[in-house]
Write an enzyme that holds these catalytic residues in place. Structure first.
Site, PDB file in Angstrom:
ATOM      1  N   ASP A  72       0.877  -1.150   0.000  1.00  0.00           N
ATOM      2  CA  ASP A  72       0.000   0.000   0.000  1.00  0.00           C
ATOM      3  C   ASP A  72       0.932   1.223   0.000  1.00  0.00           C
ATOM      4  O   ASP A  72       2.085   1.129   0.394  1.00  0.00           O
ATOM      5  CB  ASP A  72      -0.844  -0.035   1.280  1.00  0.00           C
ATOM      6  CG  ASP A  72      -1.840   1.097   1.330  1.00  0.00           C
ATOM      7  OD1 ASP A  72      -2.504   1.326   0.303  1.00  0.00           O
ATOM      8  OD2 ASP A  72      -1.970   1.738   2.386  1.00  0.00           O
TER       9      ASP A  72
ATOM     10  N   ASP B 189      -0.894  -0.433   6.103  1.00  0.00           N
ATOM     11  CA  ASP B 189      -0.922   0.154   7.440  1.00  0.00           C
ATOM     12  C   ASP B 189      -2.270  -0.042   8.115  1.00  0.00           C
ATOM     13  O   ASP B 189      -2.473   0.386   9.232  1.00  0.00           O
ATOM     14  CB  ASP B 189      -0.556   1.645   7.382  1.00  0.00           C
ATOM     15  CG  ASP B 189      -1.562   2.453   6.573  1.00  0.00           C
ATOM     16  OD1 ASP B 189      -2.410   1.855   5.885  1.00  0.00           O
ATOM     17  OD2 ASP B 189      -1.502   3.697   6.629  1.00  0.00           O
TER      18      ASP B 189
HETATM   19  P1  ADP Z   1      -3.944   4.997   0.098  1.00  0.00           P
HETATM   20  O1  ADP Z   1      -3.528   4.443   1.399  1.00  0.00           O
HETATM   21  O2  ADP Z   1      -3.340   4.263  -1.053  1.00  0.00           O
HETATM   22  O3  ADP Z   1      -3.777   6.473  -0.029  1.00  0.00           O
HETATM   23  P2  ADP Z   1      -6.773   5.123   0.791  1.00  0.00           P
HETATM   24  O4  ADP Z   1      -7.845   4.196   0.363  1.00  0.00           O
HETATM   25  O5  ADP Z   1      -6.442   5.181   2.231  1.00  0.00           O
HETATM   26  O6  ADP Z   1      -5.501   4.698  -0.064  1.00  0.00           O
HETATM   27  O7  ADP Z   1      -7.127   6.577   0.302  1.00  0.00           O
HETATM   28  C1  ADP Z   1      -7.368   6.828  -1.036  1.00  0.00           C
HETATM   29  C2  ADP Z   1      -7.597   8.286  -1.302  1.00  0.00           C
HETATM   30  O8  ADP Z   1      -8.848   8.679  -0.764  1.00  0.00           O
HETATM   31  C3  ADP Z   1      -6.571   9.181  -0.676  1.00  0.00           C
HETATM   32  O9  ADP Z   1      -5.424   9.351  -1.464  1.00  0.00           O
HETATM   33  C4  ADP Z   1      -7.364  10.488  -0.546  1.00  0.00           C
HETATM   34  O10 ADP Z   1      -7.367  11.177  -1.767  1.00  0.00           O
HETATM   35  C5  ADP Z   1      -8.767  10.015  -0.278  1.00  0.00           C
HETATM   36  N1  ADP Z   1      -9.068  10.011   1.143  1.00  0.00           N
HETATM   37  C6  ADP Z   1      -9.288   8.945   1.927  1.00  0.00           C
HETATM   38  N2  ADP Z   1      -9.551   9.297   3.172  1.00  0.00           N
HETATM   39  C7  ADP Z   1      -9.471  10.648   3.226  1.00  0.00           C
HETATM   40  C8  ADP Z   1      -9.634  11.639   4.244  1.00  0.00           C
HETATM   41  N3  ADP Z   1      -9.914  11.320   5.511  1.00  0.00           N
HETATM   42  N4  ADP Z   1      -9.498  12.926   3.893  1.00  0.00           N
HETATM   43  C9  ADP Z   1      -9.209  13.264   2.631  1.00  0.00           C
HETATM   44  N5  ADP Z   1      -9.043  12.402   1.638  1.00  0.00           N
HETATM   45  C10 ADP Z   1      -9.183  11.101   1.918  1.00  0.00           C
HETATM   46 MG    MG Z   2      -3.566   3.392   3.232  1.00  0.00          MG
END
Ligand code: ADP
Ligand code: MG
Length: 643
Positions: free
Chosen positions: A346, A538
């Site tokens: 990830d 994570d």
């Molecule tokens: P990664 O760990 O690969 O970034 P996530 O699924 O955790 O993947 O998040 C994907 C995308 O969703 C992030 O890059 C962000 O653009 C958006 N995102 C997720 N959660 C949040 C948050 N709490 N605030 C703002 N953007 C978010």
């Molecule tokens: Mg993540």
């Protein structure tokens, strides 16, 4: 695994052992007494053998050796008896019992004692070595707090952390371990979190901040309001995980247990044949001679060394990994890790630090920079995502009293009501989903767009940094034989490409929703055949992927409780190089386990042949068996050493 009820016993008996050992610590004194008593009688018996033997009916010999036999063989005899009653005949207790009773019957009494005695000495070594592995796992658990200073009506009382309730107030003095998760209500201090996070720089904490059990209070006195029962704290989840690590068995381990199940009866019947057939067919062969050879055969063929040393090897592997801050939830994952060809990472919080710097604030449609940041910080204060935490810390203290209807949309962002306005903060996909008109879709960096009541309010551009050891860690993985490195991210394509280039990642997939990450891993699982796929994350938005992979690795044990529970391997620190280290430990364990299997088989085979041809005596048989067990144990101990 130290076996008192039989090393060839069934699976669930092994489990009983683990269980027993996790509670009762190995006590050398308790275990050594019968061995010592028996040893003294045995030696006296040998020294005075002539006079004792020459008493009427050799009664003197019996009087000395039979007590020695019973003292050292008590466990074996009673376990064999119990197992026979339970219908489980063929285990090594049974082998030992008939071999020694047979020896007594043909008046080889010192030999019978020797068999039991040296077997017991072997057991002692096994116990000792299990307890050593266990200690090395436990040393990791020194983070376990022993007591809490509970404050009731102005008085401070020392109690056990388990007895403290949510809402209770505790006092933590400088130098003490923080016993429970909680919120600081008085005092400021420096906290050493290295035991949990591997982060060696102390963290400054003050009123309102959260502290975690297992971290150490360095400088000031803290008054903490407890927010979680001890049983629910991260540290106690980690402890639990470690203590149950030996319950998920590796295929090699299961193979040996199954092997022993067939092997033992075969040996018993072979011995029977050796005792009965030659005297019938070979002229001049005496029964006494061939019964003796049969008994030798029984003793030699006890698969103890083998059956004991395999779990011990794995146990050493789990312990050795624990020493390095890698918690493996079962030996089966050590086996799986040896066949890894694809490692999928990830991005956010795994390859990168997950600590974003706010680089640029671009307000639109009449909003000010402060408006924009305030709205974002209010919404994000409710989220655990690394992006959210970074925005909140860029803003400082947020007043969250006017937020309602908060909702986290995985892979998109967050949404909630501030006062009576609906606000959102998240990526481009979120804007499209909510049909909000905006001017740009892509920008350099990770972008958090903000909109209020359907009106685009602007964007905050933030940037993450690669982990310090990222380049090196990926290189290391390639070096130890990983064929492809893949990155999955929910972040935008430009960033994904940039990181993939810096780290020499073979394939990457960007702008994925959490469920698309699962699909991606499934694709690799289908392609991989016998080779295994590891996912490292994570735990934020990727717990399902961790669960789906052949081996799911969660980084930074404090990332998320869900990750700790679903992961197969938990890395205590955020260091990426631990992934390669975990694979190395598993390869080393695998190698040692197979060395033990082959060593045991060769020595056993050799002595079985010698026994049948009458070259090996009962004495040598005993030494061969104990010898194999000891060599295997010593070899297994090598996994524990960190090198
Ligand atoms: P990664 O760990 O690969 O970034 P996530 O699924 O955790 O993947 O998040 C994907 C995308 O969703 C992030 O890059 C962000 O653009 C958006 N995102 C997720 N959660 C949040 C948050 N709490 N605030 C703002 N953007 C978010
Ligand atoms: Mg993540």
């Amino acid at each position: 695994m130290a076996s008192h009820s039989g090393c060839c016993a069934s699976d669930n008996e092994h489990d009983e052992h683990n269980h027993g050992h996790s509670h009762g610590e190995f006590s050398l004194k308790r275990e050594i007494t019968p061995v010592a008593v028996s040893m003294i009688l045995f030696v006296l018996g040998l020294i005075f053998y002539e006079p004792l033997h020459n008493t009427p009916f050799s009664i003197g010999e019996y009087l000395v050796f039979i007590p020695a036999y019973l003292v050292s063989g008590w466990r074996v005899l009673t376990t064999a008896g119990r197992n026979i009653l339970r219908g489980k005949i063929f285990d090594e207790n049974f082998l030992m019992t008939i071999a020694t009773l047979g020896a007594i019957a043909i008046h080889q009494i010192p030999e019978a004692v020797a068999v039991m005695l040296f077997f017991q000495v072997g057991e002692l070594f096994q116990d000792f070595s299990v307890s050593r592995s266990r200690r090395s796992i436990k040393s990791l658990l020194e983070i376990r707090p022993d007591s809490a200073n509970l404050k009731i009506n102005g008085e401070v009382k020392q109690v056990s952390p388990e007895s403290v309730q949510v809402g209770d107030v505790i006092v933590v003095k400088p130098g003490e371990k923080i016993p429970l998760d909680g919120e600081i209500i008085d005092g400021t201090s420096q906290i050493d979190t290295s035991a949990l996070t591997g982060e060696s720089v102390p963290r400054t904490v003050e009123i309102g901040k959260t502290v975690l059990a297992g971290t150490i209070n360095k400088s000031g006195v803290l008054t903490v309001k407890v927010t979680k029962l001890f049983a629910e704290s991260s540290i106690s989840k980690i402890l639990h995980l470690v203590e149950n690590a030996s319950s998920k068995k590796a295929p090699t381990e299961k193979f040996i247990t199954r092997f022993a199940k067939y092997y033992t009866p075969v040996v018993v019947f072979l011995s029977l044949a050796v005792a009965i057939l030659p005297p019938l067919f070979i002229p001049g062969a005496t029964s006494a001679q061939w019964v003796y050879r049969a008994l030798v055969l029984l003793v030699i063929s006890c698969p103890c060394g083998l059956v004991i040393s395999i779990p011990l090897g794995y146990f050493g592997g789990v312990g050795g990994a624990a020493k390095r801050g890698i918690l493996v939830k079962g030996s089966t994952f050590l086996d799986t890790l040896t066949a890894v060809e694809t490692v999928v990472f990830d991005k956010t919080g795994t390859l990168t630090q997950g600590v974003f710097q706010v680089n640029q604030i671009v307000p639109k449609n009449g909003f000010s920079k402060t408006d924009l940041l305030t709205i974002a910080a209010k919404l994000e204060s409710q989220s655990n995502h690394p992006i959210a935490k970074s925005i909140v810390s860029a803003f400082g203290d947020v007043d969250t009293s006017d937020i309602t209807d908060y909702q986290e949309i995985p892979g998109h962002g967050v949404r909630g009501k501030i006062g009576n306005q609906i606000a959102i903060a998240g990526n481009d996909r979120l804007l499209h989903r909510e049909n909000i008109a905006h001017d740009v879709c892509s920008a350099e960096g990770t972008v958090v767009h903000v909109a209020v009541d359907g009106v685009y309010a602007g964007r905050i551009i933030i940037a993450d940094r690669l982990k310090d050891d990222a380049v090196e860690a990926i290189h290391k993985l390639k070096q130890i034989g990983v064929k492809q490195i893949v990155m999955l991210t929910g972040d935008n394509m430009a960033i994904a490409q940039n990181i993939a280039q810096q780290l020499h990642i073979d394939y990457y997939f960007a702008e994925l929703l959490p469920e698309e990450k699962v699909e991606a891993i499934e694709k690799y699982l289908r392609q991989s055949g016998n080779k295994k796929v590891v996912f490292v994350g994570d735990g934020i938005n990727d717990a399902p992927v961790i669960a789906r992979a052949d081996v799911g690795i969660a980084m930074g044990a404090l990332g998320s409780d869900a990750a700790i529970e679903t992961a197969d391997v938990v890395l205590m620190t955020d260091g990426l190089s631990k992934v390669a280290e975990a694979i190395q430990v598993s390869k080393k364990t695998h190698k040692i386990v197979w060395q033990n299997i082959i060593l045991a088989m060769i020595i056993k085979g050799l002595f079985i042949v010698l026994g049948i041809f009458g070259v090996a005596s009962l004495w040598e048989a005993v030494f061969a068996d104990v010898g194999v067990a000891l060599l295997a144990i010593l070899n297994a101990g090598r996994v524990l050493r960190a090198d």
